[in-house]
Design an enzyme around this catalytic site. Structure first.
Site, PDB file in Angstrom:
ATOM      1  N   GLU A   1     -41.343 -41.772 -13.506  1.00  0.00           N
ATOM      2  CA  GLU A   1     -42.459 -42.004 -12.603  1.00  0.00           C
ATOM      3  C   GLU A   1     -42.027 -43.115 -11.644  1.00  0.00           C
ATOM      4  O   GLU A   1     -41.540 -44.161 -12.100  1.00  0.00           O
ATOM      5  CB  GLU A   1     -43.695 -42.440 -13.398  1.00  0.00           C
ATOM      6  CG  GLU A   1     -44.880 -42.598 -12.470  1.00  0.00           C
ATOM      7  CD  GLU A   1     -46.164 -43.022 -13.172  1.00  0.00           C
ATOM      8  OE1 GLU A   1     -46.169 -43.128 -14.415  1.00  0.00           O
ATOM      9  OE2 GLU A   1     -47.144 -43.253 -12.448  1.00  0.00           O
TER      10      GLU A   1
ATOM     11  N   ARG B   1     -36.769 -44.164 -28.421  1.00  0.00           N
ATOM     12  CA  ARG B   1     -36.462 -44.946 -27.230  1.00  0.00           C
ATOM     13  C   ARG B   1     -35.618 -46.149 -27.585  1.00  0.00           C
ATOM     14  O   ARG B   1     -35.668 -46.674 -28.693  1.00  0.00           O
ATOM     15  CB  ARG B   1     -37.709 -45.342 -26.463  1.00  0.00           C
ATOM     16  CG  ARG B   1     -38.776 -46.092 -27.198  1.00  0.00           C
ATOM     17  CD  ARG B   1     -39.841 -46.635 -26.222  1.00  0.00           C
ATOM     18  NE  ARG B   1     -40.392 -45.641 -25.330  1.00  0.00           N
ATOM     19  CZ  ARG B   1     -40.611 -45.838 -24.012  1.00  0.00           C
ATOM     20  NH1 ARG B   1     -40.338 -46.984 -23.444  1.00  0.00           N
ATOM     21  NH2 ARG B   1     -41.125 -44.893 -23.272  1.00  0.00           N
TER      22      ARG B   1
ATOM     23  N   LYS C   1     -42.037 -50.949 -17.965  1.00  0.00           N
ATOM     24  CA  LYS C   1     -42.103 -51.180 -16.520  1.00  0.00           C
ATOM     25  C   LYS C   1     -43.304 -52.040 -16.157  1.00  0.00           C
ATOM     26  O   LYS C   1     -43.237 -52.839 -15.230  1.00  0.00           O
ATOM     27  CB  LYS C   1     -42.184 -49.833 -15.789  1.00  0.00           C
ATOM     28  CG  LYS C   1     -40.833 -49.169 -15.653  1.00  0.00           C
ATOM     29  CD  LYS C   1     -40.912 -47.926 -14.781  1.00  0.00           C
ATOM     30  CE  LYS C   1     -41.488 -46.765 -15.555  1.00  0.00           C
ATOM     31  NZ  LYS C   1     -41.414 -45.498 -14.832  1.00  0.00           N
TER      32      LYS C   1
END
Ligand code: ATP
Ligand code: MG
Length: 567
Positions: free
Chosen positions: A40, A267, A277
């Site tokens: 994104e 992850r 983020k």
């Protein structure tokens, strides 16, 4: 289409590659392998994203005819921007991956996503809900309690279709209506409790401008985008495992061209930093760092500025592997990989970070000469450079002690050391500033027979010092970095207080007046060199000015991590 040969499938390094190899062997998806990297554009990429980039693009490279789409998941214009889009593309390219013609955006599919949504409404599989966002949340239930059905759940397809079209036409305010999938409010999986598919958002989009005022939610847009691109394996991180039934539900209930397989992996978490983020963005906007590309940041752009090479990051990602178990990695391991790469590849140079003057009294005052220095001790193919020598040098302040302890093998009154590439020198005296107690000058004499660093009588010295000629040196500012946070797990819930309380106040130390060998005037930004005996450093392209270079320390020489691994 190319004919994939099962025998040519690479030896599987991990469970994902194994599964893909099995699919290829079984001829599933016509033997094709199509992946995607779907960030994104709401921030810069970090080292965790690099893991996903290396996996998705790596798999596509390894399998015959493989393709990886570079796709922006741009469904939330309120947090996204073109700056992020550009930065992401730059980072993926810098890492060494090529999407060819496969650069796409979820926003490319807004019209088709909309049409698919209408088809779901017509089939009674979606409805417009008019509860407020807060009421929707209340109705959702919890992990232990089922959700409650919205009073609007029974709306007819005609009414929902009419409202959905008017949502799109801009007749309603934000929050007035949403489109929801009609699945099961009692499902034990909260994601299946009639998830929102579309919300009204009166925001211009960086790609589609004002064309839309309703935007699809990630869970709906993602699976359909995957299907439209013919993705065979949709690789994502474990937090999406609970979303997989929804991913499959949408595809099962739509006439999409194919049904990609979602596979989850863990992850990457790196110690002493954060990988979100949202938090990285807060560090930037609250001014705790100098920007997304601050060399202390775990972003790709920060690592690049710090002196990391694409190869070192790809190597790191290969070494941490891909699995479903926790992937908590010490920052020291990342640094260790970098050190290994730079030890092998980085040219050497002489630089004095904390300079004190050394005067060679026996050397002619206006004399001077040059020494041929190899750029790399183990790699003659990297060539040599000429290093200027003269009567007055700069040496490291810590390389001299007026009253040394027993195991100090550097310079001290009466002691002899080797000056790298040059001569043996013996200390004859020194001066002290009476006010500050600081040593202002060290004096020595040299042995002319030791030219080049050896002596005819074969006498040994224990210490070799780096130096630069005072007359020829260039002056620079050097920035030393430590971890951004003081604790290994700054984002952990076990800590109290704001995250900023765990920021390391010593994460940046700026040294002024460092003296470097003249060849470093031609240093290339971002390309790390070894400053002998100190570590790896690279010119900072952002902060340097003509005649006023700034160097970043990528990593120090000592490797405590490799030592602990017995390496
Ligand atoms: P963040 O939580 O930092 O916002 P995200 O997952 O929301 O990360 P995306 O832009 O959606 O960010 O990520 C793009 C891809 O990168 C996704 O497929 C995601 O799973 C993957 N990814 C993100 N963070 C990591 C990580 N730490 N380790 C491995 N893959 C990651
Ligand atoms: Mg995400």
């Amino acid at each position: 289409m190319s004919d994939p040969k099962p025998a040519a499938a690479p030896a599987a390094r991990d469970f994902i590659r194994q599964r893909i190899a099995d699919d290829v062997t079984a001829g599933r998806n016509g033997g094709r392998v199509v992946t995607r990297f779907p960030p994104e554009p709401n921030g810069y990429l970090h080292i965790g994203h690099a893991k996903s980039v290396c996996l998705n693009f790596g798999v596509a490279e390894e399998f015959a005819g493989g393709v990886c789409f570079m796709r922006f998941d741009d469904t939330n214009p309120s947090k996204e921007s073109m700056e992020y889009v550009q930065a992401i593309l730059e980072d993926v390219r810098w890492l060494g991956f090529d999407w060819g013609e496969h650069l796409t955006h979820a926003s490319d599919y807004f019209q088709r996503l909309y049409d698919y949504a209408e088809s779901l409404i017509r089939r009674g599989k979606a409805y417009v809900d008019s509860l407020t966002p807060e009421q929707i949340r209340e109705h959702r239930g919890t992990l232990t309690e089922p959700g409650r059905e919205s009073p609007y759940r029974g709306r007819s397809a005609e009414e929902s279709l009419d409202l959905f079209r008017r949502m799109r036409a801009g007749e309603f305010a934000e929050g007035e209506h949403v489109l929801r999938a009609r699945i099961d409010m009692a499902s034990p999986n909260v994601n299946m409790r009639d998830p929102v598919m579309y919300r009204i958002l009166r925001k211009a989009h960086q790609m589609t401008g004002d064309a839309w005022c309703i935007y699809p939610m990630y869970d709906y847009a993602h699976c359909v985008s995957d299907a439209l691109e013919g993705i065979t394996h949709s690789l994502c991180t474990l937090e999406f495992e609970d979303h997989r039934p929804l991913y499959d539900w949408f595809l099962d209930n739509l006439d999409v061209p194919c049904h990609p397989q979602q596979i989850e992996f863990s992850r990457l978490n790196l110690s002493h930093t954060v990988m979100s983020k949202r938090i990285l963005n807060a560090l930037v906007t609250e001014g705790h760092v100098e920007g997304w590309d601050d060399p202390r940041m775990p972003t790709i752009s920060g690592l690049r500025r710090r002196g990391y090479t694409p190869q070192s990051i790809r190597d790191f990602c290969a070494r941490i592997g891909v699995s479903k178990s926790d992937n908590n990695v010490e920052l020291a391991m990342l640094e260790s990989v970098l050190r290994e790469h730079l030890d092998r590849d980085a040219p050497r140079a002489l630089a004095v970070l904390d300079p004190v003057r050394l005067v060679i009294e026996s050397y002619p005052e206006d004399g001077g000469e040059e020494f041929e220095a190899p750029n790399h001790p183990a790699r003659p193919e990297l060539g040599t450079r000429r290093v200027a020598f003269s009567r007055e040098l700069w040496i490291e302040r810590s390389d001299f002690m007026p009253e040394p302890p027993r195991k100090f093998f550097r310079l001290a009154p009466g002691r002899e050391v080797r000056l790298r590439f040059a001569y043996y020198v013996t200390c004859t005296g020194f001066s002290i500033d009476p006010d500050t107690g600081e040593i202002t000058e060290i004096r020595c004499r040299h042995d002319p027979d030791s030219r080049g660093g050896g002596t005819p009588d074969g006498r040994k010295v224990k210490g070799t010092l780096h130096w630069v000629s005072a007359r020829h040196a260039i002056e620079a500012r050097v920035r030393l970095y430590e971890t951004l946070f003081t604790v290994p797990d700054p984002g952990s819930a076990r800590h109290e207080g704001p995250l900023s309380a765990r920021l390391n106040p010593e994460s940046l130390k700026v040294l002024e007046g460092c003296r470097l060998e003249a060849s470093l005037a031609g240093a290339e930004a971002g390309r790390a060199l070894q400053f002998e005996r100190q570590g790896y450093f690279c010119l900072d392209g952002r902060l340097s000015r003509p005649g006023a270079p700034v160097f970043n320390r990528a990593v120090a020489l000592r490797d405590s991590w490799a030592k602990r691994q017995g390496g």
